[in-house]
Design an enzyme around this catalytic site. Structure first.
Site, mmCIF file in Angstrom:
data_model
loop_
_atom_site.group_PDB
_atom_site.id
_atom_site.type_symbol
_atom_site.label_atom_id
_atom_site.label_comp_id
_atom_site.label_asym_id
_atom_site.label_seq_id
_atom_site.Cartn_x
_atom_site.Cartn_y
_atom_site.Cartn_z
ATOM 1 N N SER A 64 49.033 34.349 35.642
ATOM 2 C CA SER A 64 47.868 35.507 36.255
ATOM 3 C C SER A 64 47.498 36.258 35.207
ATOM 4 C CB SER A 64 48.758 36.265 37.393
ATOM 5 O OG SER A 64 47.693 36.989 37.856
ATOM 6 N N MET A 65 47.618 37.571 35.424
ATOM 7 C CA MET A 65 47.401 38.509 34.271
ATOM 8 C C MET A 65 48.099 38.065 32.871
ATOM 9 S SD MET A 65 47.682 42.582 34.325
ATOM 10 C CE MET A 65 47.406 43.660 32.844
ATOM 11 N N ASP B 84 42.853 30.459 45.126
ATOM 12 C CA ASP B 84 44.275 30.350 45.441
ATOM 13 C C ASP B 84 44.516 31.626 46.309
ATOM 14 O OD1 ASP B 84 44.303 32.408 43.582
ATOM 15 O OD2 ASP B 84 45.310 31.446 41.941
ATOM 16 N N HIS C 113 48.587 31.888 45.180
ATOM 17 C CA HIS C 113 48.529 32.521 43.607
ATOM 18 C C HIS C 113 50.002 32.958 43.118
ATOM 19 C CE1 HIS C 113 46.905 34.574 40.271
ATOM 20 N NE2 HIS C 113 47.584 35.597 40.576
#
Length: 619
Positions: free
Chosen positions: A274-275, A520, A571
C-alpha cells in the site's frame, strides 16, 4: 470430543462424548455427508443470528446507559464489568464462546501451510527480507513524558485497544496526540508519538486482527527469523521529507539494507504494501541523490535484488481526497441513519477532515496524474460501455448554483478545489511536499531527480538505474472500489465544511453518493496497475530496462470467513492470501524467475487509453 468441549465450552466433565442412540421405533435414514454438513451450517447460522441479535440488543442497552450516565440520568456507581457478565444469560455466554472459536478457526485457516509446502519443494531462505508496511499496519506509541502524556507512556495510540480506550474516554487528548503541528508538520509541543518497531509493529493491528502475521509465519517456515528478516516501520502521519528530518528513517533503512547484504552476501528483497510502496519509491530517489543518501546511481543495483510491490497505490488512493475534503468516504457514506447520527455526535466529519489534514503523510495518497490518468469531463480510461455517469467527473454536483458547488469537477480540478478551500497551513504543507503532474519527456524526468517534491510521483521520475532489479506487482482485483462521488452543499450552520457527500442519492450505479469502479476495495485498479502494466514499460520512466512482472489475484472470498479466506483480493486481507504468500516465498527463496505474469482484469486495455504519449517501450 470431550477435549474440544472443555476447550470451547469450558465443560469440565471428563466423561467421554457419545451421541445419543435413537430409539428402536424411531425411523433412521442415511443422508450424504454433504447434506449433513449443510444441515449443521443452517443450525449454526440460526444460532449465530440469534446470538448477534441478542448481543446487539445488549450492546445497545449498554451504549444507551453509558450516555445516560454521562448526562447524569442514571448512575452506575459500584457496577463493574464482572458484575455485568454475571447477569448475562449463560446461553449467550456459551454461544459467544462458540462464535469466537468459529471465527478464530476461520482466521487460522492456513497457518504455516504455504511455507511447509514450499519447504517440501526445497525452497528455503536465501535473500534477506525487509518489509515496509502500509498506512494501517504500523502502530504508533507515545514516548512523551509531559503531564498530559504520562498516562499513555509506551502505549499505542494507533493500532491497539489503548487507542480505542483513549478515543472513547478522552477524545480531546487523543486528538492532541495523534495530530501533528499544523505549521511544521512535526510533533506538537510536549507530544511525542513514534512508530512501534520490530515484528510487533506490523503483525497485528489490534488483538485478533492480523496484518503481516501470516507472511511472517510462512517466512519463518522456510528459515527466516530476526537475523535475516526485518520490518522498516515508519510514522505514516509525516510527510516523506519529514520522515528523514525527524526520524532519520531513510538513513536507517539504507543502513539496514547495507548491513543485511554484507552479512549474507545476498541482495535484499524489499516487500512493500500500500502506502509503503510509495515510501519505498521515494527512498530509491533519496538514496541516490547527492546531499541526501549519497549512494549514487548504482546503489540500488548493488544492494537490492527484488522489489515485491503488494497493492501499491502508486498513483494514489482516490478515497484520500474526500477524506481530507469533507472527512468522508464510502465507509461513512453507506452507514445507516442511526450509525451516522452516532458517528457525527462522537467524531463529526469536520473533526475527521481536520485530523486527516493534520497528517501530511495521508495526503501523499492524493491522486496522481490528473486528467491524463483519471479522465476529463466526458471520458475516463476505465469507463464501461453504456456507463451513465463517466468516471472522468470525479466530484459531481446534482445541483450547482453557488461558488461552493461550482459544477462537476475532474480529479485535477477536484485537487485544486480542495486546496483553494483549505486553510493556508494545509495548502502550504501539500505544495511544499508533493507534486501530482506528468513529465512528458525524458529530459524533464531527469531534471525532476533533483527535486524532492517529485520523488513520490512515478509519472514525473524514473525507476532506479538498476538493470538487474526485478519488480513484482501483486494486487487484488474484483472488489468494488470507490471511483467518484456526488456532493452537495453542506447546509449545516455549525459546520465549517463547504460540501458533503450526497448520501441521499442512490440510483443506477450510484450508492449513497458513491460511484463504484474496479479495484481491491480500497485502491482503484488504475492506481494499482497502470505503472506496472504500462508506465514502467516506457523508457521515459524505466531507462535501465528493469524487468516488471504483474500477477493479479481475483477476489474470491470464502463466505464463511470474516477476512475473506485464502483467496481474498481485499486490499489488506490479501496479505493472508495463500497464493500471495506462495509468490513472496518463491522470490525470497531465489525462485522468482519461475513466476509467470497473470492478468485477469482489463488493466492493459485501460492503460492504452491513458493519455500519456508512448516512447520506446522497454518490453
Amino acid at each position: 470430543m470431550s477435549y474440544l468441549r472443555r476447550r470451547v465450552l469450558g465443560d469440565s466433565s471428563t466423561e467421554p462424548s457419545r451421541e445419543v442412540t435413537p430409539e428402536k421405533s424411531e425411523e433412521v435414514r442415511l443422508i450424504p455427508v454433504s447434506k449433513l454438513k449443510e444441515f449443521h451450517k443452517h443450525r449454526r447460522s440460526k444460532r449465530r443470528n440469534g446470538l448477534i441479535f441478542g448481543l446487539g440488543g445488549l450492546f445497545g442497552l449498554v451504549v444507551a446507559a453509558f450516555f445516560a450516565q454521562k448526562q447524569d440520568v442514571i448512575s452506575f456507581d459500584g457496577l463493574n464489568l464482572e458484575a455485568l457478565i454475571d447477569v448475562i444469560p449463560s446461553g449467550i455466554i456459551k454461544d459467544a464462546k462458540d462464535l469466537t472459536q468459529h471465527e478464530r478457526d476461520a482466521v487460522n485457516y492456513d497457518s504455516f501451510s504455504v511455507g511447509l509446502h514450499l519447504q517440501s519443494q526445497g525452497i528455503k531462505a536465501l535473500h534477506p527480507v525487509i518489509m515496509i508496511p502500509g498506512v494501517i499496519s504500523t502502530g504508533l506509541e507515545s514516548w512523551g513524558t509531559d503531564t498530559a502524556s504520562r498516562q499513555y507512556f509506551r502505549k499505542r495510540l494507533w493500532g491497539s485497544w489503548s487507542m480505542m480506550r483513549a478515543l472513547v474516554l478522552d477524545k480531546a487528548s487523543w486528538k492532541r496526540h495523534i495530530m501533528l503541528d499544523k505549521d511544521t508538520g512535526l510533533d506538537p509541543p510536549g507530544i511525542k508519538l513514534r512508530a512501534a518497531q520490530g515484528f510487533d509493529a506490523a503483525d497485528f493491528f489490534i488483538t485478533g486482527y492480523w496484518i503481516w502475521n501470516k507472511i511472517l509465519e510462512n517466512l519463518a517456515t522456510i528459515g527466516y527469523d530476526p537475523t535475516n528478516a526485518f520490518t522498516a516501520a515508519y510514522d505514516w502521519r509525516l510527510s516523506y521529507a519529514n520522515l528523514e528530518v525527524r526520524d532519520q528513517y531513510f538513513t536507517r533503512l539504507k543502513s539496514h539494507i547495507e548491513i543485511a547484504v554484507r552479512t549474507t552476501n545476498q541482495k535484499v528483497v524489499l516487500i512493500s504494501h500500500s502506502m509503503g510502496s510509495q515510501v519505498l519509491f521515494y527512498f530509491f530517489h533519496w538514496v541516490e541523490a547527492e546531499g541526501h543518501g549519497g549512494g549514487g546511481s548504482g546503489w540500488v543495483d548493488t544492494f537490492v535484488g527484488s522489489w515485491i510491490n503488494i497493492s501499491g497505490c502508486m498513483l494514489g488512493a482516490l478515497k484520500g481526497l474526500p477524506a481530507v475534503l469533507s472527512g468522508e468516504m464510502k465507509d461513512t457514506a453507506q452507514l445507516n441513519a442511526f450509525a451516522v447520527y452516532g458517528l457525527e455526535k462522537f467524531l463529526a466529519k469536520e473533526e475527521r477532515a481536520e485530523i486527516f489534514r493534520a497528517m501530511p503523510g495521508i495526503s501523499s495518497m492524493l491522486p496522481i496524474g490528473g486528467n491524463a490518468v483519471w479522465g476529463n469531463r466526458t471520458w475516463a480510461p476505465d469507463d464501461k460501455p453504456n456507463q451513465k455517469v463517466s468516471f472522468g467527473t470525479f466530484i459531481n454536483f446534482k445541483e450547482s448554483n453557488s461558488s461552493q458547488s461550482p459544477g462537476n469537477l475532474t480529479v485535477e480540478e477536484s485537487l485544486g478545489y480542495l486546496l483553494d478551500n483549505s486553510d493556508k497551513w494545509y495548502k502550504d504543507q501539500i505544495e511544499r511536499s508533493y507534486s501530482h503532474g506528468v513529465a512528458r519527456s525524458r529530459a524533464e524526468v531527469e531534471d525532476n531527480a533533483r527535486d524532492p517534491r517529485k520523488w513520490l510521483n512515478p509519472l514525473e521520475t524514473r525507476l532506479p538505474l538498476a538493470p538487474n532489479l526485478r519488480i513484482y506487482c501483486f494486487y487484488g482485483i474484483g472488489k468494488s472500489t470507490e471511483r467518484s462521488y456526488f456532493y452537495r452543499e453542506d447546509t449545516d450552520p455549525l459546520s465549517k465544511l463547504n460540501v458533503t457527500i450526497d448520501t441521499t442519492l442512490t440510483r443506477d450505479d450510484i450508492d449513497h453518493g458513491v460511484i463504484l469502479g474496479e479495484g481491491d476495495g480500497t485502491v482503484s485498479l488504475l492506481s494499482n496497475g497502470y505503472m506496472c502494466a504500462k508506465g514502467w514499460r516506457l523508457k521515459r520512466y524505466n531507462p535501465a530496462g528493469v524487468q516488471i512482472k504483474v500477477y493479479e489475484m481475483p477476489h474470491e472470498p470464502d463466505r464463511f470467513s470474516p477476512r475473506g479466506g485464502p483467496n481474498t483480493g481485499d486490499h489488506v486481507d490479501i496479505l493472508g492470501r495463500s497464493s500471495l504468500n506462495d509468490l513472496i516465498l518463491r522470490v525470497a527463496g531465489g525462485k522468482g524467475d519461475q513466476i509467470e505474469e497473470n492478468y485477469v482484469s482489463n488493466i492493459r486495455e485501460y492503460s492504452e487509453k491513458v493519455m500519456i504519449d508512448d516512447d520506446d517501450e522497454v518490453n
